[in-house]
Write a protein that holds these residues in place. Structure first.
Motif, PDB file in Angstrom:
ATOM      1  N   VAL A  80       0.882  -1.166   0.000  1.00 15.23           N
ATOM      2  CA  VAL A  80       0.000   0.000   0.000  1.00 15.23           C
ATOM      3  C   VAL A  80       0.918   1.215   0.000  1.00 15.23           C
ATOM      4  O   VAL A  80       1.865   1.275   0.786  1.00 15.23           O
ATOM      5  CB  VAL A  80      -0.900   0.018   1.253  1.00 15.23           C
ATOM      6  N   VAL A 102      -2.834   5.655  -1.554  1.00 23.11           N
ATOM      7  CA  VAL A 102      -3.571   6.542  -0.657  1.00 23.11           C
ATOM      8  C   VAL A 102      -2.908   7.917  -0.685  1.00 23.11           C
ATOM      9  O   VAL A 102      -1.692   8.021  -0.588  1.00 23.11           O
ATOM     10  CB  VAL A 102      -3.578   5.990   0.792  1.00 23.11           C
ATOM     11  N   PRO A 111      -2.615   6.851   8.035  1.00 22.47           N
ATOM     12  CA  PRO A 111      -4.018   6.595   8.399  1.00 22.47           C
ATOM     13  C   PRO A 111      -4.376   5.110   8.425  1.00 22.47           C
ATOM     14  O   PRO A 111      -5.259   4.690   7.686  1.00 22.47           O
ATOM     15  CB  PRO A 111      -4.785   7.341   7.297  1.00 22.47           C
ATOM     16  N   PHE A 112      -3.696   4.342   9.268  1.00 25.64           N
ATOM     17  CA  PHE A 112      -3.980   2.904   9.286  1.00 25.64           C
ATOM     18  C   PHE A 112      -4.202   2.388  10.704  1.00 25.64           C
ATOM     19  O   PHE A 112      -3.753   2.993  11.667  1.00 25.64           O
ATOM     20  CB  PHE A 112      -2.831   2.131   8.626  1.00 25.64           C
ATOM     21  N   ARG A 113      -4.881   1.239  10.750  1.00 25.56           N
ATOM     22  CA  ARG A 113      -5.164   0.568  12.014  1.00 25.56           C
ATOM     23  C   ARG A 113      -3.894   0.030  12.638  1.00 25.56           C
ATOM     24  O   ARG A 113      -2.869  -0.091  11.975  1.00 25.56           O
ATOM     25  CB  ARG A 113      -6.099  -0.614  11.731  1.00 25.56           C
ATOM     26  N   GLY A 115      -1.026  -2.346  13.956  1.00 25.47           N
ATOM     27  CA  GLY A 115      -0.375  -3.646  13.704  1.00 25.47           C
ATOM     28  C   GLY A 115      -0.708  -4.357  12.408  1.00 25.47           C
ATOM     29  O   GLY A 115      -0.664  -5.582  12.358  1.00 25.47           O
ATOM     30  N   VAL A 116      -1.032  -3.636  11.333  1.00 26.95           N
ATOM     31  CA  VAL A 116      -1.460  -4.325  10.124  1.00 26.95           C
ATOM     32  C   VAL A 116      -0.325  -4.641   9.141  1.00 26.95           C
ATOM     33  O   VAL A 116      -0.432  -5.588   8.373  1.00 26.95           O
ATOM     34  CB  VAL A 116      -2.567  -3.547   9.375  1.00 26.95           C
ATOM     35  N   PHE A 117       0.752  -3.884   9.172  1.00 30.34           N
ATOM     36  CA  PHE A 117       1.794  -4.091   8.161  1.00 30.34           C
ATOM     37  C   PHE A 117       2.946  -4.955   8.684  1.00 30.34           C
ATOM     38  O   PHE A 117       3.339  -4.860   9.834  1.00 30.34           O
ATOM     39  CB  PHE A 117       2.340  -2.748   7.665  1.00 30.34           C
ATOM     40  N   LYS A 152       2.705   2.532  15.192  1.00 33.37           N
ATOM     41  CA  LYS A 152       1.404   1.947  15.530  1.00 33.37           C
ATOM     42  C   LYS A 152       0.929   0.978  14.452  1.00 33.37           C
ATOM     43  O   LYS A 152       0.415  -0.091  14.763  1.00 33.37           O
ATOM     44  CB  LYS A 152       0.389   3.077  15.709  1.00 33.37           C
TER      45      LYS A 152
END
Lengths: 296, 116
Positions: A80, A102, A111-113, A115-117, A152
């Motif tokens: 991303v 983005v 602008p991400f939640r 622990g996703v990457f 984050k």
């Protein structure tokens, strides 16, 4: 135009303005730019130390036209990309990159939640945070918000490898300290430290506790330096002398002392100082006017 | 923008700005290579209830996803295929995202959401 050629893009205009359509097109056709970007992206990916044969979800900060993302695609990763320049993203879209794009200013945070990457890379982008293009831009705060949000959105134990061009030691310190304050471990890796051209700074960051067997990547080009230094020194000397001869030979060049500091000269100087973000007095009808001969 | 990215996206500078509601103007279905290992690894990262909620709000997308993640999802090819389709083969081209906390709207143009 020689002036704008020499100075850093960061000093010319904010990133969303600098990377306009024309600049974005360069990344489409200039093979040297493409090669350098791809090389750095591959090096960054190598330093991420992802498990082999596993496709990961990666973040590309300052993805631009997606050149670095393509390097990630080649190794089977999904990515991303975030960039502030809509023109660069438009070119990326036209090139049909696989990653999702983005539009966001990294100084406002990712602008991400949480622990996703599985990892993040960034090629030649982070130094832009050190410049304040608007009044409300405070580099220290923007850097902090960026690193905090990056920390984050990475999974614990994931790495971020950020290649950047610091202008001076102060910027280097500002960026590194900001990353550490956000909780990252890791540090700086400098590839080809003895070459002014090939020298590259990579901030290798670790979110959370290191996995077992963590070690900082080895910098490239440290061992061959000794022999090369002498050679480059000799070449540089020759270049300098050559340049000096060229200047001396130039016909009718006024010496710098003899420049008359007239209104036009002052206005030009003030303009260039303003562009560099320095404090400059306002222009008025009195600017550059001679003092009155009458003494009171 | 694909739904996998939407499931990660959060309204910047908010605590509860997730999931962003989607107002679709145009949507495309594309084809992507199916990589079962990658999709299985994504399951842990996904906010599955949020994904179901999003899919339900997009009437165009077929809702073949089960209400809960199956226990042995890594071996459940049918589930992984359905998830693959929803995550990677649905592309929002035009529309906007709405923050659930502040109701702020973020436009999506030519497939690129602007979070500025």
């Amino acid at each position: 135009m020689s002036m704008s050629h020499r100075s850093r893009p960061e000093e010319q205009a904010p990133p969303d303005v600098f990377y306009n359509q024309a600049e974005a097109e360069k990344y489409l056709h200039n093979s040297r730019m493409i090669e350098v970007q791809a090389q750095m992206a591959e090096r960054a990916l190598e330093m991420l130390c992802l498990p082999e044969d596993e496709s990961a979800l990666l973040l590309d900060v300052g993805c631009g036209t997606g050149l670095s993302g393509e390097a990630l695609e080649e190794y089977g990763h999904t990515w991303v990309g975030v960039d502030i320049s809509r023109d660069m993203l438009g070119v990326a879209q036209r090139r049909e990159v696989e990653g999702d794009l983005v539009h966001q200013d990294m100084g406002l945070g990712m602008p991400f939640r949480q622990g996703v990457f599985d990892g993040a890379i960034s090629i030649s982008a982070v130094q832009w945070l050190c410049y304040s293009d608007r009044n409300e831009h405070v580099p220290r705060l923007r850097l902090h918000r960026f690193f905090q949000s990056l920390y984050k959105c990475l999974r614990r134990g994931a790495r971020a490898v950020l290649q950047f061009y610091p202008q001076d030691a102060e910027q280097l310190q500002l960026i590194t300290a900001s990353a550490m304050r956000a909780g990252f471990g890791g540090g700086l890796v400098v590839d080809f430290p003895h070459s002014s051209k090939a020298k590259k700074y990579f901030l290798v960051l670790l979110a959370g506790l290191p996995d077992e067997g963590f070690s900082m990547p080895q910098a490239l080009g440290e061992e061959i330096a000794a022999t090369q230094v002498q050679q480059t020194a000799a070449v540089n000397m020759e270049r300098k002398q050559h340049a000096k001869r060229q200047i001396d030979r130039r016909p009718g060049k006024r010496s710098s002392k003899g420049v008359t500091k007239d209104r036009e000269w002052i206005m030009k100087k003030k303009h260039s100082q303003r562009r560099q973000g320095k404090e400059v007095c306002n222009d008025s009808k009195y600017s550059g006017r001679k003092r009155s001969k009458v003494r009171f | 923008m694909k739904l996998i990215t939407h499931n990660m996206l959060m309204s910047p500078g908010t605590r509860n700005g997730f999931p962003l509601a989607i107002e679709v103007e145009s949507l495309e279905e594309v084809e992507a290579d199916f990589n079962p290992e990658f999709i299985a690894r994504m399951v842990e990262k996904l906010d599955y209830p949020a994904l179901l909620q999003t899919v339900a709000s997009l009437s165009v997308v077929e809702g073949t996803l089960p209400p809960q993640v199956p226990e042995k999802y890594a071996e459940d090819e049918e589930f992984l295929k359905a998830l693959h389709h929803v995550l990677l083969e649905v592309e929002i081209v035009e529309g906007s995202l709405v923050c659930p906390e502040t109701a702020r709207k973020f436009p999506i143009k030519e497939g690129i959401p602007s979070m500025l």
